[in-house]
Design a protein around this motif. Structure first.
Motif, mmCIF file in Angstrom:
data_model
loop_
_atom_site.group_PDB
_atom_site.id
_atom_site.type_symbol
_atom_site.label_atom_id
_atom_site.label_comp_id
_atom_site.label_asym_id
_atom_site.label_seq_id
_atom_site.Cartn_x
_atom_site.Cartn_y
_atom_site.Cartn_z
ATOM 1 N N ALA A 282 -7.556 -17.408 -8.161
ATOM 2 C CA ALA A 282 -8.493 -16.801 -9.120
ATOM 3 C C ALA A 282 -9.880 -16.654 -8.492
ATOM 4 O O ALA A 282 -10.553 -15.628 -8.681
ATOM 5 N N GLN A 283 -10.315 -17.662 -7.743
ATOM 6 C CA GLN A 283 -11.608 -17.588 -7.056
ATOM 7 C C GLN A 283 -11.619 -16.441 -6.045
ATOM 8 O O GLN A 283 -12.605 -15.707 -5.923
ATOM 9 N N ALA A 284 -10.510 -16.278 -5.316
ATOM 10 C CA ALA A 284 -10.401 -15.205 -4.325
ATOM 11 C C ALA A 284 -10.504 -13.836 -4.994
ATOM 12 O O ALA A 284 -11.189 -12.936 -4.491
ATOM 13 N N ALA A 285 -9.839 -13.684 -6.142
ATOM 14 C CA ALA A 285 -9.896 -12.412 -6.871
ATOM 15 C C ALA A 285 -11.324 -12.118 -7.330
ATOM 16 O O ALA A 285 -11.790 -10.974 -7.243
ATOM 17 N N HIS A 286 -12.018 -13.147 -7.799
ATOM 18 C CA HIS A 286 -13.406 -12.968 -8.237
ATOM 19 C C HIS A 286 -14.299 -12.547 -7.063
ATOM 20 O O HIS A 286 -15.110 -11.614 -7.182
ATOM 21 N N ALA A 287 -14.146 -13.215 -5.926
ATOM 22 C CA ALA A 287 -14.939 -12.867 -4.741
ATOM 23 C C ALA A 287 -14.631 -11.438 -4.285
ATOM 24 O O ALA A 287 -15.533 -10.693 -3.905
ATOM 25 N N GLY B 189 -13.780 -8.912 -6.114
ATOM 26 C CA GLY B 189 -14.500 -7.997 -7.007
ATOM 27 C C GLY B 189 -15.973 -7.913 -6.667
ATOM 28 O O GLY B 189 -16.574 -6.822 -6.700
ATOM 29 N N GLN B 190 -16.567 -9.048 -6.324
ATOM 30 C CA GLN B 190 -17.985 -9.046 -5.937
ATOM 31 C C GLN B 190 -18.209 -8.249 -4.655
ATOM 32 O O GLN B 190 -19.186 -7.510 -4.531
ATOM 33 N N LEU B 191 -17.290 -8.391 -3.707
ATOM 34 C CA LEU B 191 -17.418 -7.660 -2.441
ATOM 35 C C LEU B 191 -17.215 -6.158 -2.655
ATOM 36 O O LEU B 191 -17.919 -5.343 -2.060
ATOM 37 N N ARG B 192 -16.263 -5.792 -3.505
ATOM 38 C CA ARG B 192 -16.055 -4.374 -3.808
ATOM 39 C C ARG B 192 -17.316 -3.785 -4.437
ATOM 40 O O ARG B 192 -17.742 -2.685 -4.089
ATOM 41 N N GLU C 28 -8.274 -7.487 0.411
ATOM 42 C CA GLU C 28 -7.469 -6.404 0.969
ATOM 43 C C GLU C 28 -6.844 -5.554 -0.142
ATOM 44 O O GLU C 28 -6.863 -4.322 -0.080
ATOM 45 N N MET C 29 -6.299 -6.209 -1.146
ATOM 46 C CA MET C 29 -5.680 -5.487 -2.264
ATOM 47 C C MET C 29 -6.728 -4.758 -3.098
ATOM 48 O O MET C 29 -6.498 -3.645 -3.573
ATOM 49 N N GLU C 30 -7.885 -5.372 -3.280
ATOM 50 C CA GLU C 30 -8.960 -4.788 -4.089
ATOM 51 C C GLU C 30 -9.540 -3.530 -3.445
ATOM 52 O O GLU C 30 -9.848 -2.551 -4.122
#
Length: 182
Positions: free
Chosen positions: A31-36, A38-41, A64-66
């Motif tokens: 979940a933390q990775a997904a949040h990060a 989104g921030q990078l995108r 990578e997926m984002e």
């Protein structure tokens, strides 16, 4: 000038000294990775490098997926290597983090490797790495010789700039109140 977004890996499924020396991420870490990611995108980052260790690769995977890119694996942003004669890594890390870079030639070489890798990035880059490596970069950017400059939380994003091969601190990431799960 390139901006470098140093992302500490998400919370690992197990810590050092437990059964797996290369753990992936826990459910919270994912979940933390997904949040990060989104921030990078949102910051329009479209290139990434990652430590070869699983917890960093899994953190990078969310990015990578984002964004639709593949992170380049780089030993230059890996975990600080443990000397072969060390039995208790956790205790060793505690001593390392209480010290300075200049008092340990092996650690100084590790720090130089991290800095050289980061200074080689000429485009805005997400860098998925580790606690000590991020401290090495921040210390180099601020002229600090202490190994532990700050306590980056899991999946926190610290921003440095690479200005012609000189690292400068732009923004520290979120800190954690205690050193854990390195």
């Amino acid at each position: 000038m390139a901006l470098l977004y140093l992302v500490r890996h998400g919370e690992p499924a197990s810590g050092w000294g437990e059964t797996n020396s290369d753990p992936g991420l826990s459910a919270l870490g994912l979940a933390q990775a997904a949040h990060a990611a989104g921030q990078l995108r949102a910051r329009h980052v479209s290139f990434a490098i990652t430590s070869p260790l699983l917890r960093c690769r899994e953190t990078a995977s969310a990015f990578e997926m984002e964004v639709g890119v593949q992170a380049v694996i780089s030993n230059g942003v890996r975990e600080v290597p443990t000397p072969g004669d060390v039995i208790d890594r956790h205790a060793w890390l505690g001593r390392v983090m209480a010290g300075t870079w200049r008092n340990n030639p092996t650690l100084a070489a590790f720090r130089m490797g991290v800095v050289t890798t980061l200074c080689g990035q000429n485009t805005d880059t997400a860098v998925f790495s580790h606690y000590v490596a991020i401290n090495a970069a921040v210390g180099a950017a601020t002229g600090e010789d202490k190994v532990m400059v700050f306590k980056p939380a899991h999946a926190s994003i610290t921003v440095l700039s690479n200005e012609g091969g000189v690292l400068k601190l732009v923004e520290l990431g979120t800190e954690t109140p205690a050193v854990n799960a390195l």
